[in-house]
Scaffold this active site. Structure first.
Site, PDB file in Angstrom:
ATOM      1  CG  HIS A  14      22.421 -61.842  36.464  1.00 42.59           C
ATOM      2  ND1 HIS A  14      22.382 -62.771  37.471  1.00 42.59           N
ATOM      3  CD2 HIS A  14      21.183 -61.809  35.922  1.00 42.59           C
ATOM      4  CE1 HIS A  14      21.159 -63.281  37.553  1.00 42.59           C
ATOM      5  NE2 HIS A  14      20.413 -62.723  36.617  1.00 42.59           N
ATOM      6  CG  LEU A  40      22.832 -59.161  40.237  1.00 49.32           C
ATOM      7  CD1 LEU A  40      23.585 -57.830  40.125  1.00 49.32           C
ATOM      8  CD2 LEU A  40      21.893 -59.340  39.052  1.00 49.32           C
ATOM      9  CG  HIS A  41      24.151 -65.991  38.197  1.00 46.30           C
ATOM     10  ND1 HIS A  41      24.368 -65.807  36.851  1.00 46.30           N
ATOM     11  CD2 HIS A  41      22.844 -66.351  38.315  1.00 46.30           C
ATOM     12  CE1 HIS A  41      23.263 -66.078  36.188  1.00 46.30           C
ATOM     13  NE2 HIS A  41      22.310 -66.389  37.042  1.00 46.30           N
TER      14      HIS A  41
END
Ligand code: PAF
Length: 295
Positions: free
Chosen positions: A37, A33-34
């Protein structure tokens, strides 16, 4: 935050939440996740009482086993990010849970899955539509949220939901970008330093095309030349595709007239040392003509 690993447990929770009058927004992800997201998580929060995130690296949407193996997996970090962002439930099933022995059902959105990434990655979208169907059936959310960076994926999912009558709304969220405006992607960390520095050529090419269309350019040939030329300024860039398509049907457009057109790019760059694979980045922009009716 609850972490759930089985479809049955998720379905039971969904029934309970719905019974209690709660609305559910699902953010399907493959983890790593970054901020892109997390922007989907924030959008989900604005749409529903409960925010659910699925984290599942879906094997059926990878064309190359090496790409599946290299896909970053960082569950503990992802769970911490979800907790921090106020996610209520994370669904993290095993491959066996999602694809039980003998599974043979595939969901295909025939035409929209053919061009662009579908042409470069045969079967990829069948994997996406099959897993998204399964996730929607498991979570039974009121809303599911996807990023507009994956424009074709979003168009295919909207079509699938409408064709199959899934009782869910599909929300698209604008692309989140790094300070140099490179679109956030789990793939960015796999780029070599030189590749990462040159990756901003994609957004520069989109900008150049947008300026030209705003200034009245209508020729597809000239626009494609302009975009290819812009990308060519990055010596490490290898074009996979540069295409102008109808934003709804994704069919090829022959001229920019009075309708908007989707400019979609996929460009490969060398990976970090030791990885022989080229890392494929995508980006897109809907170009709106200078005058006339725009849908
Ligand atoms: O966009 C993604 O991360 C994936 O394609 C999705 C929608 C989670 C399906 O595996």
């Amino acid at each position: 935050m609850q972490v759930i690993e089985t479809i049955r447990a998720l379905q039971l929770l969904s029934e309970a939440e719905r019974g209690a009058g709660q609305t559910i927004a699902l953010v399907p992800t493959m983890g790593a996740l970054h901020e892109g997201h997390l922007a989907l998580v924030d959008a989900a929060r604005a749409r529903a009482d409960r925010v659910w995130v699925s984290i599942f690296v879906n094997p059926t949407q990878f064309n190359e086993p090496s790409d599946l193996d290299a896909y970053p997996r960082q569950l503990a970090t992802d769970l911490a990010a979800c907790r921090e962002r106020g996610v209520d439930v994370v669904f993290h099933p095993s491959v066996e849970e999602m694809y039980p022995d003998g599974a043979q059902t595939v969901v295909t959105v025939r035409e929209l899955s053919q061009p662009l990434c579908g042409a470069s990655r045969p079967g990829h979208f069948d994997g996406v539509t099959t897993i998204v169907s399964k996730l929607l059936l498991a979570a039974k959310p009121h809303v599911a949220v996807f990023g507009e960076k994956d424009y074709q994926q979003l168009a295919i999912i909207r079509r699938m939901v409408s064709d199959l009558g899934f009782d869910v709304e599909i929300d698209g969220v604008p692309t989140v970008r790094e300070p140099d405006r490179v679109a956030l992607s789990s793939r960015n960390v796999r780029l070599s330093d030189a590749s990462r520095a040159q990756a901003c050529v994609l957004v520069a090419a989109l900008d150049a095309a947008e300026r030209a269309v705003t200034a009245g350019e209508t020729s597809i040939e000239r626009l494609l030349f302009l975009v290819r030329n812009e990308i060519g300024k990055a010596p490490l860039a290898r074009i996979d595709y540069v295409e102008l398509r109808d934003p709804d049907s994704l069919s090829a457009v022959t001229e920019i007239t009075d309708r908007a057109a989707l400019l979609a790019l996929a460009v490969g760059f060398p990976a970090k040392d030791g990885d022989s694979e080229s890392i494929r980045l995508i980006d897109n922009r809907v170009l709106r003509p200078a005058r006339g009716h725009v849908d």
